[in-house]
Design a protein around this motif. Structure first.
Motif, PDB file in Angstrom:
ATOM      1  N   VAL A 106       0.836  -1.207   0.000  1.00 41.62           N
ATOM      2  CA  VAL A 106       0.000   0.000   0.000  1.00 41.62           C
ATOM      3  C   VAL A 106       0.871   1.258   0.000  1.00 41.62           C
ATOM      4  O   VAL A 106       0.590   2.233  -0.710  1.00 41.62           O
ATOM      5  N   ALA A 107       1.951   1.234   0.803  1.00 37.65           N
ATOM      6  CA  ALA A 107       2.847   2.398   0.873  1.00 37.65           C
ATOM      7  C   ALA A 107       3.488   2.663  -0.478  1.00 37.65           C
ATOM      8  O   ALA A 107       3.637   3.817  -0.903  1.00 37.65           O
ATOM      9  N   THR A 108       3.888   1.614  -1.146  1.00 37.91           N
ATOM     10  CA  THR A 108       4.484   1.784  -2.480  1.00 37.91           C
ATOM     11  C   THR A 108       3.480   2.423  -3.430  1.00 37.91           C
ATOM     12  O   THR A 108       3.819   3.326  -4.212  1.00 37.91           O
ATOM     13  N   LYS A 109       2.235   1.936  -3.371  1.00 40.88           N
ATOM     14  CA  LYS A 109       1.196   2.504  -4.220  1.00 40.88           C
ATOM     15  C   LYS A 109       0.970   3.985  -3.901  1.00 40.88           C
ATOM     16  O   LYS A 109       0.819   4.825  -4.797  1.00 40.88           O
ATOM     17  N   VAL A 110       0.986   4.307  -2.567  1.00 45.18           N
ATOM     18  CA  VAL A 110       0.765   5.706  -2.148  1.00 45.18           C
ATOM     19  C   VAL A 110       1.895   6.597  -2.640  1.00 45.18           C
ATOM     20  O   VAL A 110       1.669   7.707  -3.144  1.00 45.18           O
ATOM     21  N   CYS A 111       3.157   6.138  -2.494  1.00 43.60           N
ATOM     22  CA  CYS A 111       4.316   6.931  -2.967  1.00 43.60           C
ATOM     23  C   CYS A 111       4.232   7.138  -4.473  1.00 43.60           C
ATOM     24  O   CYS A 111       4.507   8.235  -4.980  1.00 43.60           O
ATOM     25  N   HIS A 112       3.870   6.072  -5.171  1.00 41.87           N
ATOM     26  CA  HIS A 112       3.767   6.189  -6.623  1.00 41.87           C
ATOM     27  C   HIS A 112       2.689   7.200  -7.005  1.00 41.87           C
ATOM     28  O   HIS A 112       2.864   8.037  -7.903  1.00 41.87           O
ATOM     29  N   LEU A 113       1.565   7.091  -6.276  1.00 44.87           N
ATOM     30  CA  LEU A 113       0.477   8.035  -6.529  1.00 44.87           C
ATOM     31  C   LEU A 113       0.905   9.458  -6.209  1.00 44.87           C
ATOM     32  O   LEU A 113       0.581  10.408  -6.940  1.00 44.87           O
ATOM     33  N   GLY A 114       1.677   9.611  -5.094  1.00 44.01           N
ATOM     34  CA  GLY A 114       2.176  10.945  -4.737  1.00 44.01           C
ATOM     35  C   GLY A 114       3.098  11.508  -5.805  1.00 44.01           C
ATOM     36  O   GLY A 114       3.028  12.691  -6.138  1.00 44.01           O
ATOM     37  N   GLN A 116       3.071  10.754  -8.918  1.00 46.72           N
ATOM     38  CA  GLN A 116       2.250  11.109 -10.076  1.00 46.72           C
ATOM     39  C   GLN A 116       1.540  12.443  -9.854  1.00 46.72           C
ATOM     40  O   GLN A 116       1.491  13.297 -10.748  1.00 46.72           O
ATOM     41  N   LEU A 117       1.001  12.590  -8.613  1.00 46.17           N
ATOM     42  CA  LEU A 117       0.333  13.858  -8.300  1.00 46.17           C
ATOM     43  C   LEU A 117       1.310  15.031  -8.344  1.00 46.17           C
ATOM     44  O   LEU A 117       0.978  16.116  -8.846  1.00 46.17           O
ATOM     45  N   GLU A 118       2.517  14.795  -7.831  1.00 42.62           N
ATOM     46  CA  GLU A 118       3.527  15.863  -7.846  1.00 42.62           C
ATOM     47  C   GLU A 118       3.935  16.184  -9.274  1.00 42.62           C
ATOM     48  O   GLU A 118       4.136  17.342  -9.636  1.00 42.62           O
ATOM     49  N   GLY A 119       4.090  15.131 -10.079  1.00 48.37           N
ATOM     50  CA  GLY A 119       4.436  15.366 -11.478  1.00 48.37           C
ATOM     51  C   GLY A 119       3.378  16.177 -12.200  1.00 48.37           C
ATOM     52  O   GLY A 119       3.685  16.940 -13.119  1.00 48.37           O
ATOM     53  N   VAL A 120       2.137  15.993 -11.792  1.00 48.49           N
ATOM     54  CA  VAL A 120       1.063  16.773 -12.409  1.00 48.49           C
ATOM     55  C   VAL A 120       0.999  18.172 -11.798  1.00 48.49           C
ATOM     56  O   VAL A 120       0.787  19.171 -12.497  1.00 48.49           O
ATOM     57  N   ASN A 121       1.223  18.236 -10.447  1.00 49.23           N
ATOM     58  CA  ASN A 121       1.034  19.509  -9.734  1.00 49.23           C
ATOM     59  C   ASN A 121       2.166  20.491  -9.986  1.00 49.23           C
ATOM     60  O   ASN A 121       1.931  21.697 -10.088  1.00 49.23           O
ATOM     61  N   THR A 122       3.415  19.999 -10.079  1.00 50.80           N
ATOM     62  CA  THR A 122       4.561  20.907 -10.252  1.00 50.80           C
ATOM     63  C   THR A 122       4.455  21.711 -11.537  1.00 50.80           C
ATOM     64  O   THR A 122       4.594  22.943 -11.514  1.00 50.80           O
ATOM     65  N   PRO A 123       4.216  21.077 -12.697  1.00 53.65           N
ATOM     66  CA  PRO A 123       4.033  21.895 -13.904  1.00 53.65           C
ATOM     67  C   PRO A 123       2.852  22.854 -13.780  1.00 53.65           C
ATOM     68  O   PRO A 123       2.907  23.987 -14.276  1.00 53.65           O
ATOM     69  N   ARG A 124       1.807  22.369 -13.066  1.00 54.55           N
ATOM     70  CA  ARG A 124       0.655  23.250 -12.888  1.00 54.55           C
ATOM     71  C   ARG A 124       1.038  24.481 -12.063  1.00 54.55           C
ATOM     72  O   ARG A 124       0.678  25.611 -12.403  1.00 54.55           O
ATOM     73  N   GLN A 125       1.791  24.246 -10.945  1.00 54.63           N
ATOM     74  CA  GLN A 125       2.210  25.377 -10.115  1.00 54.63           C
ATOM     75  C   GLN A 125       3.118  26.313 -10.900  1.00 54.63           C
ATOM     76  O   GLN A 125       3.033  27.533 -10.782  1.00 54.63           O
ATOM     77  N   ARG A 126       4.024  25.695 -11.680  1.00 57.78           N
ATOM     78  CA  ARG A 126       4.916  26.533 -12.499  1.00 57.78           C
ATOM     79  C   ARG A 126       4.113  27.341 -13.514  1.00 57.78           C
ATOM     80  O   ARG A 126       4.410  28.515 -13.786  1.00 57.78           O
ATOM     81  N   ALA A 127       3.102  26.663 -14.050  1.00 58.10           N
ATOM     82  CA  ALA A 127       2.269  27.376 -15.026  1.00 58.10           C
ATOM     83  C   ALA A 127       1.517  28.516 -14.358  1.00 58.10           C
ATOM     84  O   ALA A 127       1.420  29.627 -14.901  1.00 58.10           O
ATOM     85  N   VAL A 128       0.978  28.224 -13.153  1.00 53.52           N
ATOM     86  CA  VAL A 128       0.266  29.278 -12.413  1.00 53.52           C
ATOM     87  C   VAL A 128       1.212  30.424 -12.075  1.00 53.52           C
ATOM     88  O   VAL A 128       0.868  31.607 -12.222  1.00 53.52           O
ATOM     89  N   GLU A 129       2.438  30.062 -11.610  1.00 55.70           N
ATOM     90  CA  GLU A 129       3.431  31.090 -11.266  1.00 55.70           C
ATOM     91  C   GLU A 129       3.828  31.882 -12.496  1.00 55.70           C
ATOM     92  O   GLU A 129       3.946  33.114 -12.458  1.00 55.70           O
ATOM     93  N   ALA A 130       3.989  31.157 -13.640  1.00 55.17           N
ATOM     94  CA  ALA A 130       4.350  31.852 -14.883  1.00 55.17           C
ATOM     95  C   ALA A 130       3.224  32.784 -15.320  1.00 55.17           C
ATOM     96  O   ALA A 130       3.464  33.918 -15.771  1.00 55.17           O
ATOM     97  N   GLN A 131       1.994  32.288 -15.196  1.00 55.98           N
ATOM     98  CA  GLN A 131       0.851  33.141 -15.565  1.00 55.98           C
ATOM     99  C   GLN A 131       0.795  34.382 -14.678  1.00 55.98           C
ATOM    100  O   GLN A 131       0.529  35.490 -15.156  1.00 55.98           O
ATOM    101  N   ARG A 132       1.055  34.162 -13.354  1.00 56.00           N
ATOM    102  CA  ARG A 132       1.018  35.297 -12.427  1.00 56.00           C
ATOM    103  C   ARG A 132       2.100  36.321 -12.768  1.00 56.00           C
ATOM    104  O   ARG A 132       1.856  37.523 -12.808  1.00 56.00           O
ATOM    105  N   LEU A 133       3.314  35.791 -13.073  1.00 55.40           N
ATOM    106  CA  LEU A 133       4.406  36.699 -13.417  1.00 55.40           C
ATOM    107  C   LEU A 133       4.132  37.407 -14.745  1.00 55.40           C
ATOM    108  O   LEU A 133       4.477  38.590 -14.922  1.00 55.40           O
TER     109      LEU A 133
END
Length: 708
Positions: A106-114, A116-133
């Motif tokens: 279960v922990a392995t699945k959770v880390c993998h999911l995390g 994946q979520l980070e891989g999706v969220n980081t570009p999104r945050q960068r995009a949001v930050e880029a849009q803000r700038l």
């Protein structure tokens, strides 16, 4: 049975057990008790008791067997129970392993999911930050800063973060197309930077450590962070230097600021190092320059004192500052700061030190001779002077006229103390201010100046004057002051030697200059010893001449050939009395002027010359019987005087002379026996014969036959 049980008391003793059993049986005691001893009763009691013991043993045995059976049954039940527990534990362990594997899965699945979520969220945050700038960048492009973040003073921290990022982006844009917007961003960047620095300064004045720390952390990413540190350092020093002691003020300032720097800045060691560097390069350097430059060309003595004091206090301050965190190599850092302040002064230090000592030493000497109204005589050098010196040493002849010093030794303890004091200060300055590699060389140069002023210009000159003042050996009523010169020269050289060992040796002990110093010292000692030996020898000659003059003027021929042999009332002659008084005075003078083995050496030489003079003097007269007795009395007085020398050789010589004088009065028939005595037997017979010839009755009594 109960009675039997009572007999089994711990600890059990079989003999005691039998004894107590017999004692309880009526008629069974060893003494019979109240009843007479009855062996049958005792036997019967024993047999009954044995039966009771057998029954007791059987009962106990049945009980033991019952307990053993019960124990075996419970052991089997416990073993079955343990086996059941082991099986339960094994099942539980298997369940635990399965649960652990499931949790890991279960922990392995959770880390993998995390991930994946980070891989999706980081570009999104960068995009949001880029849009803000980009939104903020458009505002700069349009020239209208509408966002609240740029207009609300309370959001200066957020604005600073945005403008810092926009400034970095603007650096990458081409200048020809975005020159205007780049200028606007740069202007806002500098404006915010200025506001932050002002806010930091205001917070520092109010003493708000938390606000200072917050602003400093924001400014850390700005180019003006260094300027913020400079402002902090400048403001720290305001009102910090209110006293005249800049060194004490600096130590107190750093002690006070050190804790605050650690609370405000992320790299406190850098800020403290910069603060100390600023203080050294501004406050301390200005203070040192002011103190030294005003005396450098007009008062060398004060300049050297100031240089030593300032350098010592600066190094002491640097030692105190090492307790603060200034980086990995704080000792080298502080050494460089000290060198930057004093390097120009230390390069010329030893030249100025030598010049000062040369001038000061000459002045001290000149003042002394001026106080004595003495015009210093030039001491000749060169081949002629060397020739005179060799002739004087070998012949002991006075070369040149004798001068009258009126008892002045031309040696001054006060002058010596002044010279040694100046040299001591010079050695201290040399130790502190010289580079370690130059220290032995510099110390040796100071030592040479001391040798020149003290040993050559003062002691050696006084010895030369003292030698010139020694009168010839035939002078009458001569005043002998050279021994006073010897005494003072000896005392002065002890002081010189003490300074050599105490202050010079530690500076050169581990360098090649040590051999040079020791050689120079030995050379100076040998030169002075030659002159001292010459002067003492000539002084002893003068003493001998004075004694010879007393004997020549006071001793009469009639002293030893009185006209009335039966009317001689004196114990010893006037000449003997005056000579003994003179000799005793000179012996005391020698003791006061010398020390150690030198006293015995000089007194031995004086005693030998004294004996030789008296021996030769006595051989100039002829002696009657009463005159011979008077001569013996004179020699006895001379011998008493010789005891003051405390030299065994001198006393032995006068003992022998006294024995020789006995030849002047002994009966002619006893001459041979006296000559064979213990004190005269080893003497040359010609010497004995010569003394016997001094007798008036030598020819009449035909005394010569005793030596033929």
């Amino acid at each position: 049975m109960a009675t039997t049980a009572q007999l089994f008391e711990e600890p059990f003793d079989a003999d005691e057990y039998i004894e107590r059993l017999a004692w309880r049986t009526p008629g069974g005691g060893s003494k019979g008790g109240a009843e007479a001893f009855d062996p049958k009763k005792l036997l019967e009691e024993f047999e009954n008791h044995i039966e009771e013991l057998k029954q007791l043993d059987e009962k106990i045995q049945r009980k033991v067997e019952k307990l053993e059976h019960q124990c075996h049954r419970e052991a089997k039940e416990f073993a079955h129970k343990v086996q059941d527990l082991q099986r339960s534990n094994q099942v539980a362990f298997q369940h635990f392993q399965e649960l652990d594997e499931h949790i890991s899965y279960v922990a392995t699945k959770v880390c993998h999911l995390g991930d994946q979520l980070e891989g999706v969220n980081t570009p999104r945050q960068r995009a949001v930050e880029a849009q803000r700038l980009m939104t903020y960048f458009n505002e700069f492009l349009d020239g209208d800063l509408r966002s609240d973040v740029f207009n609300n003073p309370d959001k200066i921290k957020e604005a600073a973060d945005i403008i810092q990022k926009l400034h970095l982006i603007a650096q990458e844009l081409p200048f020809d197309r975005f020159a205007d917007v780049k200028a606007k961003i740069a202007s806002k960047y500098h404006d915010l930077e200025r506001q932050l620095i002002q806010e930091f300064t205001a917070a520092q004045r109010r003493g708000e450590i938390g606000r200072m720390r917050e602003v400093a952390s924001v400014l850390l990413h700005f180019k003006g962070y260094a300027h913020c540190v400079d402002v902090y350092i400048k403001q720290c020093q305001e009102s910090a230097y209110l006293r005249n002691d800049v060194f004490e003020d600096t130590a107190n300032l750093c002690q006070r600021v050190n804790k605050q720097v650690g609370e405000v800045f992320s790299s406190p060691e850098t800020v403290m190092a910069k603060l100390i560097q600023n203080i050294f390069e501004n406050k301390l350097q200005a203070h040192v320059r002011e103190k030294l430059d005003e005396t450098r060309h007009c008062d060398i003595e004060q300049y050297l004192k100031n240089l030593y004091d300032l350098y010592s206090r600066t190094t002491l301050l640097a030692t105190k500052l090492t307790e603060f965190n200034l980086g990995s190599d704080k000792h080298t850092f502080l050494s460089k700061l000290i060198k930057s302040i004093f390097s120009s002064y230390l390069e010329s230090y030893i030249d100025m030190e030598r010049e000062y000592l040369r001038t000061r030493g000459a002045l001290i000497l000149q003042r002394y001779y001026d106080s004595k109204n003495h015009q210093k005589r030039p001491i000749g050098t060169g081949s002629i002077q060397d020739l005179k010196e060799r002739i004087r040493q070998r012949t002991n002849l006075p070369l040149g006229p004798s001068i009258d010093t009126h008892g002045e030794t031309f040696l001054s303890p006060e002058l010596v103390v002044n010279l040694l004091q100046e040299t001591r200060h010079a050695f201290e300055r040399c130790h502190r201010l010289s580079d370690p590699s130059d220290l032995p060389k510099n110390a040796f140069s100071i030592f040479l100046l001391l040798v020149d002023h003290l040993c050559v210009e003062h002691i050696d000159y006084a010895l030369e004057i003292g030698l010139s003042a020694i009168p010839s050996s035939d002078a009458k009523n001569a005043n002998l002051y050279f021994l006073d010169v010897v005494q003072q020269a000896n005392s002065i050289f002890h002081l010189f030697d003490k300074q050599f060992n105490d202050q010079l040796m530690p500076l050169i002990s581990s360098s090649p200059k040590l051999a040079e110093c020791l050689h120079k010292k030995k050379e100076v000692i040998e030169q002075m010893e030659v002159k001292l030996d010459t002067g003492i020898d000539r002084t002893l000659n003068c003493m001998g001449g004075q004694m010879k003059h007393i004997l020549a003027t006071e001793q009469k021929k009639t002293d030893f050939r009185p006209e009335d042999e039966n009317n001689v009332m004196i114990q010893y002659t006037t000449a003997c009395s005056k000579v003994c008084v003179y000799v005793s005075r000179q012996v005391e003078h020698v003791r006061k002027s010398m020390d150690g083995k030198n006293v015995d050496t000089v007194l031995t030489e004086l005693g030998v010359r004294f004996h030789r003079l008296i021996h030769e003097h006595l051989q100039q007269y002829s002696y009657s019987s009463m005159g011979g007795m008077l001569a013996i009395c004179d020699v006895a007085e001379y011998r008493r005087c010789a005891k003051d020398f405390r030299v065994p050789l001198v006393l032995q010589l006068f003992d022998t002379l006294h024995a020789l004088c006995n030849l002047l009065v002994v009966a002619p028939d006893n001459l041979k026996q006296v000559c064979s005595g213990e004190q005269l037997t080893n003497l040359d017979r010609n010497l004995l014969h010569a003394f016997v010839q001094l007798r008036v009755d030598y020819r009449a009594a035909r005394l010569g036959r005793h030596f033929s």
